[in-house]
Design a protein around this motif. Sequence first.
Motif, PDB file in Angstrom:
ATOM      1  N   GLY A   7       1.081  -1.239   0.299  1.00 56.36           N
ATOM      2  CA  GLY A   7      -0.105   0.009   0.115  1.00 56.36           C
ATOM      3  C   GLY A   7       0.773   1.186  -0.029  1.00 56.36           C
ATOM      4  O   GLY A   7       1.883   1.283   0.535  1.00 56.36           O
ATOM      5  N   PRO A   8       0.482   2.360  -0.666  1.00 57.76           N
ATOM      6  CA  PRO A   8       1.203   3.589  -0.867  1.00 57.76           C
ATOM      7  C   PRO A   8       0.904   4.257   0.503  1.00 57.76           C
ATOM      8  O   PRO A   8       0.177   4.178   1.425  1.00 57.76           O
ATOM      9  CB  PRO A   8       0.574   4.306  -1.884  1.00 57.76           C
ATOM     10  CG  PRO A   8      -0.769   3.703  -2.174  1.00 57.76           C
ATOM     11  CD  PRO A   8      -0.900   2.330  -1.468  1.00 57.76           C
ATOM     12  N   THR A  11       5.265  14.018  -3.311  1.00 52.81           N
ATOM     13  CA  THR A  11       3.866  13.405  -4.028  1.00 52.81           C
ATOM     14  C   THR A  11       3.571  12.017  -3.441  1.00 52.81           C
ATOM     15  O   THR A  11       4.442  11.373  -3.102  1.00 52.81           O
ATOM     16  CB  THR A  11       4.275  13.135  -5.606  1.00 52.81           C
ATOM     17  OG1 THR A  11       4.601  14.446  -6.156  1.00 52.81           O
ATOM     18  CG2 THR A  11       3.256  12.351  -6.133  1.00 52.81           C
ATOM     19  N   PRO A  12       2.438  11.905  -2.981  1.00 50.27           N
ATOM     20  CA  PRO A  12       1.818  10.715  -2.412  1.00 50.27           C
ATOM     21  C   PRO A  12       1.884   9.418  -3.358  1.00 50.27           C
ATOM     22  O   PRO A  12       2.031   9.785  -4.620  1.00 50.27           O
ATOM     23  CB  PRO A  12       0.717  11.298  -1.671  1.00 50.27           C
ATOM     24  CG  PRO A  12      -0.066  12.298  -2.534  1.00 50.27           C
ATOM     25  CD  PRO A  12       1.225  12.757  -3.011  1.00 50.27           C
ATOM     26  N   GLY A  13       1.382   8.523  -2.966  1.00 44.94           N
ATOM     27  CA  GLY A  13       1.304   7.271  -3.796  1.00 44.94           C
ATOM     28  C   GLY A  13       2.763   6.783  -4.185  1.00 44.94           C
ATOM     29  O   GLY A  13       3.630   7.387  -3.937  1.00 44.94           O
ATOM     30  N   SER A  14       2.491   5.657  -4.820  1.00 40.59           N
ATOM     31  CA  SER A  14       4.019   4.894  -5.459  1.00 40.59           C
ATOM     32  C   SER A  14       3.971   5.643  -6.791  1.00 40.59           C
ATOM     33  O   SER A  14       3.354   4.862  -7.764  1.00 40.59           O
ATOM     34  CB  SER A  14       3.596   3.403  -5.235  1.00 40.59           C
ATOM     35  OG  SER A  14       3.345   3.150  -4.094  1.00 40.59           O
ATOM     36  N   GLY A  22       4.398   2.731  -9.230  1.00 42.53           N
ATOM     37  CA  GLY A  22       3.348   1.734  -9.183  1.00 42.53           C
ATOM     38  C   GLY A  22       3.922   0.810  -8.103  1.00 42.53           C
ATOM     39  O   GLY A  22       4.744   0.378  -7.727  1.00 42.53           O
ATOM     40  N   ARG A  51      -3.606   7.444   4.083  1.00 32.96           N
ATOM     41  CA  ARG A  51      -2.271   7.228   3.336  1.00 32.96           C
ATOM     42  C   ARG A  51      -1.868   8.148   2.239  1.00 32.96           C
ATOM     43  O   ARG A  51      -0.675   7.983   1.804  1.00 32.96           O
ATOM     44  CB  ARG A  51      -2.503   5.898   3.116  1.00 32.96           C
ATOM     45  CG  ARG A  51      -3.044   5.301   1.962  1.00 32.96           C
ATOM     46  CD  ARG A  51      -3.030   3.875   1.533  1.00 32.96           C
ATOM     47  NE  ARG A  51      -3.916   3.595   0.209  1.00 32.96           N
ATOM     48  CZ  ARG A  51      -3.983   2.286  -0.022  1.00 32.96           C
ATOM     49  NH1 ARG A  51      -4.138   1.425   0.723  1.00 32.96           N
ATOM     50  NH2 ARG A  51      -4.821   2.124  -1.093  1.00 32.96           N
ATOM     51  N   CYS A  52      -2.698   9.155   1.711  1.00 30.64           N
ATOM     52  CA  CYS A  52      -2.242   9.739   0.690  1.00 30.64           C
ATOM     53  C   CYS A  52      -2.563  11.186   0.684  1.00 30.64           C
ATOM     54  O   CYS A  52      -2.376  11.936  -0.544  1.00 30.64           O
ATOM     55  CB  CYS A  52      -2.704   9.399  -0.643  1.00 30.64           C
ATOM     56  SG  CYS A  52      -4.607   9.511  -0.805  1.00 30.64           S
ATOM     57  N   GLU A  79      -5.243  13.170  -4.955  1.00 26.36           N
ATOM     58  CA  GLU A  79      -4.459  12.076  -4.164  1.00 26.36           C
ATOM     59  C   GLU A  79      -4.953  10.964  -4.491  1.00 26.36           C
ATOM     60  O   GLU A  79      -4.405   9.814  -4.556  1.00 26.36           O
ATOM     61  CB  GLU A  79      -4.485  12.951  -2.848  1.00 26.36           C
ATOM     62  CG  GLU A  79      -3.655  14.007  -2.616  1.00 26.36           C
ATOM     63  CD  GLU A  79      -3.871  14.806  -1.324  1.00 26.36           C
ATOM     64  OE1 GLU A  79      -3.165  15.545  -0.873  1.00 26.36           O
ATOM     65  OE2 GLU A  79      -4.815  14.635  -0.472  1.00 26.36           O
ATOM     66  N   ILE A  90      -4.229   9.427  -7.578  1.00 24.41           N
ATOM     67  CA  ILE A  90      -2.585   8.879  -7.639  1.00 24.41           C
ATOM     68  C   ILE A  90      -2.814   7.634  -6.765  1.00 24.41           C
ATOM     69  O   ILE A  90      -2.127   6.492  -7.203  1.00 24.41           O
ATOM     70  CB  ILE A  90      -1.858   9.972  -6.915  1.00 24.41           C
ATOM     71  CG1 ILE A  90      -1.521  11.340  -7.647  1.00 24.41           C
ATOM     72  CG2 ILE A  90      -0.619   9.362  -6.526  1.00 24.41           C
ATOM     73  CD1 ILE A  90      -0.942  12.344  -7.070  1.00 24.41           C
ATOM     74  N   ASP A  91      -3.444   7.584  -5.678  1.00 25.62           N
ATOM     75  CA  ASP A  91      -3.461   6.299  -4.918  1.00 25.62           C
ATOM     76  C   ASP A  91      -4.117   5.201  -5.751  1.00 25.62           C
ATOM     77  O   ASP A  91      -3.738   4.075  -5.477  1.00 25.62           O
ATOM     78  CB  ASP A  91      -4.244   6.508  -3.622  1.00 25.62           C
ATOM     79  CG  ASP A  91      -4.048   5.301  -2.516  1.00 25.62           C
ATOM     80  OD1 ASP A  91      -3.436   5.648  -1.813  1.00 25.62           O
ATOM     81  OD2 ASP A  91      -4.965   4.457  -3.050  1.00 25.62           O
ATOM     82  N   VAL A 150      -1.872   3.097  -8.390  1.00 20.02           N
ATOM     83  CA  VAL A 150      -0.592   2.193  -8.328  1.00 20.02           C
ATOM     84  C   VAL A 150      -0.635   0.803  -8.446  1.00 20.02           C
ATOM     85  O   VAL A 150       0.430  -0.035  -8.721  1.00 20.02           O
ATOM     86  CB  VAL A 150      -0.359   2.479  -6.683  1.00 20.02           C
ATOM     87  CG1 VAL A 150      -0.226   3.788  -6.334  1.00 20.02           C
ATOM     88  CG2 VAL A 150      -1.108   1.716  -5.732  1.00 20.02           C
ATOM     89  N   TYR A 151      -1.848   0.101  -8.564  1.00 20.69           N
ATOM     90  CA  TYR A 151      -1.782  -1.093  -9.007  1.00 20.69           C
ATOM     91  C   TYR A 151      -2.119  -1.444 -10.295  1.00 20.69           C
ATOM     92  O   TYR A 151      -2.756  -0.458 -11.074  1.00 20.69           O
ATOM     93  CB  TYR A 151      -2.996  -2.047  -7.935  1.00 20.69           C
ATOM     94  CG  TYR A 151      -2.371  -2.082  -6.460  1.00 20.69           C
ATOM     95  CD1 TYR A 151      -1.312  -2.743  -6.107  1.00 20.69           C
ATOM     96  CD2 TYR A 151      -3.197  -1.261  -5.537  1.00 20.69           C
ATOM     97  CE1 TYR A 151      -0.876  -2.625  -4.682  1.00 20.69           C
ATOM     98  CE2 TYR A 151      -2.654  -1.381  -4.192  1.00 20.69           C
ATOM     99  CZ  TYR A 151      -1.607  -2.114  -3.850  1.00 20.69           C
ATOM    100  OH  TYR A 151      -1.157  -2.198  -2.578  1.00 20.69           O
TER     101      TYR A 151
END
Lengths: 404, 404
Positions: free
Chosen positions: A11-12, A70-73, A76, A299-300, B167, B170-171, B174-175
Amino acid sequence: MKNLLVGQSGGPTAVINASLWGVLHEAALYPEQIGRVYGMRNGIEGFLKGHFIDLGASLDAGARERLKYTPGSFLGSCRFRLPEDLDAPVYQELLRLLEAQDIGYFLYIGGNDSMDTVCKLSAYAARTGSSIRFVGIPKTIDNDLVLTDHTPGFGSAAKFVATAVREIGIDASVYEAPSATIVEIMGRHAGWLTAASALARKFPGDNPALIYLPEIPFDQEAFLGRLQEVLAVRRNAVVCVSEGLRDRDGNFLCEYAASSSTDQFGHKQLSGCGRYLAQLVKERLGIKTRTVEFNVSQRCAAQEQSLTDLSEAIDAGAFGVRSAVAGKTGCMVTFSRNTPYSISYGLADVSLVCNQEKTVPREWISLDGSDVTPALASYILPLIQGSPSIPMKDGMPDFVYLQP
Amino acid sequence: MKNLLVGQSGGPTAVINASLWGVLHEAALYPEQIGRVYGMRNGIEGFLKGHFIDLGASLDAGARERLKYTPGSFLGSCRFRLPEDLDAPVYQELLRLLEAQDIGYFLYIGGNDSMDTVCKLSAYAARTGSSIRFVGIPKTIDNDLVLTDHTPGFGSAAKFVATAVREIGIDASVYEAPSATIVEIMGRHAGWLTAASALARKFPGDNPALIYLPEIPFDQEAFLGRLQEVLAVRRNAVVCVSEGLRDRDGNFLCEYAASSSTDQFGHKQLSGCGRYLAQLVKERLGIKTRTVEFNVSQRCAAQEQSLTDLSEAIDAGAFGVRSAVAGKTGCMVTFSRNTPYSISYGLADVSLVCNQEKTVPREWISLDGSDVTPALASYILPLIQGSPSIPMKDGMPDFVYLQP
């Protein structure tokens, strides 16, 4: 000289890209040891399909700076578990792919499952005599990794939770009619993030009135009794609960409501214990109720990033690179806390970290299980300090992300 | 010299206290016309019970400064509708209470229903020959008041929605697995706030992929068709919907679920329209779905306050005081937009404002109803500019609020 491959998994978080930035920044300091820096797309799962990018070529200086916030991965993510059997063909294939790109340093930013990947790959590499170094960089809002004081990502999530709960407490108190607001917070087995809601309080008796963690079996009748006591003193109660609350028979509260499914790891897909409790309170106490689920925002949300968390996430990435260059492998970067607060970085054997889970100790939870102790709040407080200055454009945070 | 009474009513916003601050600040500039400044607790409903405070005595200089950035209604709020019949005894009682405190200026910060209160009280005062001036100061995240370009509170809520949707986009990306995230946004009849999600986009094709407002009847099959088109181009779609979506027969989508499912207590489950749509997509398209409800955070998140909104909220409060001192009554402060962007403040007859509702014009919604036009985004963009510097303490926003 060898190339470096970095990936993000699980999870990001709000600061997982800060660790990526730390890796990029530190790698540039070793021009004789490190050649190119590649990023796996969607972690090990994407890399197995040949998906990776040259990070040096993909990010100009401005984009790299904005990546930090920047949030998130950015690269990916994946949820992919390598087989237990090191003789499985996937290991040989992975090593072949790594050698084809002349990789000498493999850095993986993630939580429990990601450390399992680092553990297995380093074990396989050792068996084959490969010189590739595998280092894990911790990341999880759940703060549930062992052998480290805390994990990057937790501080920002904690700051989000504490701030939003303070705001919700204010919002809930504007009307005269008695009410209960149930706030459901992420955390299947560990209650660290829910515990952070205690920092929302400004004075004794301030909201949240009650805090329930998954470490203690949840007793419905005891909860209703405590809530009535609270409502005798204040009109509007905010109750913070972990999504993973279970009763003394081990049944998830969210399963009372029937609908539940499992993900590909066999984890229960939880959602709904807040809704269940709100309905219960409405039914039994006859007052107005509301449920708030923070969902992915916890989380973001970049606006609530903790500068402390952001800095430590960067440092963790950088320390991972230094460790790999120094020849370390099969390890994860760890945090030790000094007094007054600062962090010393170290390494732990990743085989001792993966598949373990650090829950909140019993002595940091109140006797009746309806609150956390001041010691737990003191543990979290340094982790939410400071606010970075997020780059803005047209009134919006100017994040950097790849077009689909 | 007369005293001033100020109240807050209806749902809170992130900047409703900035208007209160503006009233306090401006009132101090008229020492010959305005004596004490009183605040009703819980609006007109609390005042009828004799609940009010002396704001000059309740707030020291530090607290007053922090009030400017504190979300929620500092004075408390109510949802109270005065009777249509001006002969009802409550009017005589209210006038008696106002005269007992030597009130000359009555300022009410609120939305539609609050303007109805200003309208009725000023009409009653006119009938009895009272010289008390009644002025409304607009406030609503819904942006649905007529005769004003926009309303204080909307800009900050819009900034929250746009930021959080960026946000979440973006989250959600990721997958690798295809997914749809349904974001449910406040707005029963007017889609202004949901429309603000369009500002989350950084490039053509960026999320949110689809935006549905309550102004257009919602067609389930057309939605599923559009979503499939989107998913053919991008893996992860974010869809923003107003809570008040209705089908062409006028039925709320959230009521579909209520008619089909009951909870464990045997009650109809009134799930939101976001949850309903996520379930529909999962069922029909077989992809992973998630629902996000912003809930009260969209009206109380201080970190996403717009400096433009905050400043205008202050100005609206101050303009209300100046208008009352100048002898105006039965009116609401209004905003006119200049080019380049600035605001001229004015007054509207409050009887023309109350019980009206300004919805999004048809020409600002795309032909098929699945998006908003660039013109609507351009209308909102100036309202989210700038970020105030929130006073912080121990890593948390240092709000000021009354102990219960």
